[in-house]
Scaffold this motif. Sequence first.
Motif, mmCIF file in Angstrom:
data_model
loop_
_atom_site.group_PDB
_atom_site.id
_atom_site.type_symbol
_atom_site.label_atom_id
_atom_site.label_comp_id
_atom_site.label_asym_id
_atom_site.label_seq_id
_atom_site.Cartn_x
_atom_site.Cartn_y
_atom_site.Cartn_z
ATOM 1 N N ARG A 150 56.442 63.706 78.726
ATOM 2 C CA ARG A 150 57.459 64.739 78.520
ATOM 3 C C ARG A 150 56.836 65.969 77.886
ATOM 4 N N LYS A 151 57.342 67.121 78.274
ATOM 5 C CA LYS A 151 56.720 68.369 77.837
ATOM 6 C C LYS A 151 57.285 68.826 76.489
ATOM 7 N N PRO A 152 56.414 69.186 75.562
ATOM 8 C CA PRO A 152 56.862 69.669 74.254
ATOM 9 C C PRO A 152 57.371 71.105 74.336
ATOM 10 N N LYS A 153 58.058 71.522 73.295
ATOM 11 C CA LYS A 153 58.524 72.905 73.234
ATOM 12 C C LYS A 153 57.339 73.841 72.987
ATOM 13 N N ARG A 154 57.508 75.074 73.428
ATOM 14 C CA ARG A 154 56.429 76.065 73.308
ATOM 15 C C ARG A 154 55.994 76.250 71.857
ATOM 16 N N ALA A 155 56.939 76.211 70.923
ATOM 17 C CA ALA A 155 56.625 76.455 69.518
ATOM 18 C C ALA A 155 55.817 75.320 68.895
ATOM 19 N N HIS A 156 55.777 74.169 69.570
ATOM 20 C CA HIS A 156 55.129 72.992 68.996
ATOM 21 C C HIS A 156 53.701 72.778 69.494
ATOM 22 N N VAL A 157 53.175 73.685 70.319
ATOM 23 C CA VAL A 157 51.873 73.415 70.934
ATOM 24 C C VAL A 157 50.810 74.438 70.519
ATOM 25 N N LEU A 158 49.577 73.959 70.549
ATOM 26 C CA LEU A 158 48.394 74.795 70.389
ATOM 27 C C LEU A 158 47.484 74.520 71.571
ATOM 28 N N PHE A 159 46.671 75.487 71.952
ATOM 29 C CA PHE A 159 45.733 75.285 73.053
ATOM 30 C C PHE A 159 44.304 75.431 72.534
ATOM 31 N N PHE A 160 43.443 74.498 72.977
ATOM 32 C CA PHE A 160 42.039 74.509 72.614
ATOM 33 C C PHE A 160 41.208 74.434 73.891
ATOM 34 N N GLU A 161 39.972 74.909 73.800
ATOM 35 C CA GLU A 161 39.121 74.929 74.985
ATOM 36 C C GLU A 161 38.414 73.604 75.237
ATOM 37 N N THR A 162 38.199 72.813 74.191
ATOM 38 C CA THR A 162 37.456 71.557 74.355
ATOM 39 C C THR A 162 38.140 70.424 73.594
ATOM 40 N N PRO A 163 37.931 69.170 74.025
ATOM 41 C CA PRO A 163 38.440 68.029 73.259
ATOM 42 C C PRO A 163 37.867 67.984 71.850
#
Length: 368
Positions: free
Chosen positions: A44-57
């Motif tokens: 299930r997809k989280p809300k936009r406010a709850h996510v961060l994006f990273f380039e690597t594991p």
Amino acid sequence: MLLERPSDDTLYAALLARDAAYDGLAYVAVRTTGIFCRLTCPARKPKRAHVLFFETPAECLAAGFRPCLRCKPLSTGREPEPAVSALIELLEREPERRWSERDLVKRGYDPSTVRRQFKRRFGISFLELARLRRLGHAAETLTAGTRIIEAQLDAGYESGSGFRAAITRLFGAAPKQLRTRDLLKADWIETPIGPMLAIADRLALHLLEFADRPALPAEIRRLQEQTRSAIAIGRCAPIDQISNELAGYFAGKRTHFETRLALHGTPFQRSVWDRLRALASGQTLSYGALARELGRPAAIRAIAQANGANSIAIVIPCHRIIGADGSLTGYGGGLWRKRWLLRHEQQMHEGEAPDGTDRESPPLCQPA
């Protein structure tokens, strides 16, 4: 510009669409669960406010997020494309065949597509892999006593000088010298924290290391010098066995290994490695405590050197050695892997799943 990471809004849209074009370009970390995923994760997809994006594991792990069990973001071993599986099967059936792009076209494959798929999975093209398999097969026949000219023709080389150059470049020995050497086999093993390289003979495992370890080339050269062996790409019984045992370990179902090991070290180094193997999963030990247990309380530096000389990762669990103050110390596979392995083993000891959830609960990006 083509190498710049897309904006977070673009990545979030890709997450919602499970767009495979962005898979591996970035990873999404969910604040509410502490888990990070591929952008193609089916959860299930989280809300936009709850996510961060990273380039690597590694960046996700360093920020304290845990890998999702559904999409396995640490794994580089996604299911291979049908063309890859089919061509690998053909390579195994005919290791001595001299493949060309014309052969691929005759079988209905686009050579450029095949090249990209093999590069993505193995780091080399299909034709390069086929050449290594062919030369590996030739090396096997040479070490079994086959005449050099026969091995040369079986490998598809019309030129004796070309065959000698290829064998010497790959194995570090001319065909005539190779006939007096043993042959080791090497193959990749996919794991949730990255691919590993296993090297073994027909009886025992000689090396097991993460494929991106900087010291790996030096370890391979040292192994060749110690054993006076050539190394060819291929599988043998110990590699099959350790592959199955590692699968059980990463699934949380196995805490010990039974694959026979060929250890290349001094008597002192072997005593260190034996003690490490006796250390139960979920436990750790400091360098000083290990030195005292071995009756060498002043040999802390020698203990550290023996730990660093270990070339059979996980099975000889040098990751279980920590600093006297409980801090993580150096690890050839990277501190993020050391942290992951220790946490994984602690959770196995406590009966938890590797992502911190109960084993019977499905891992989700966001709780219901």
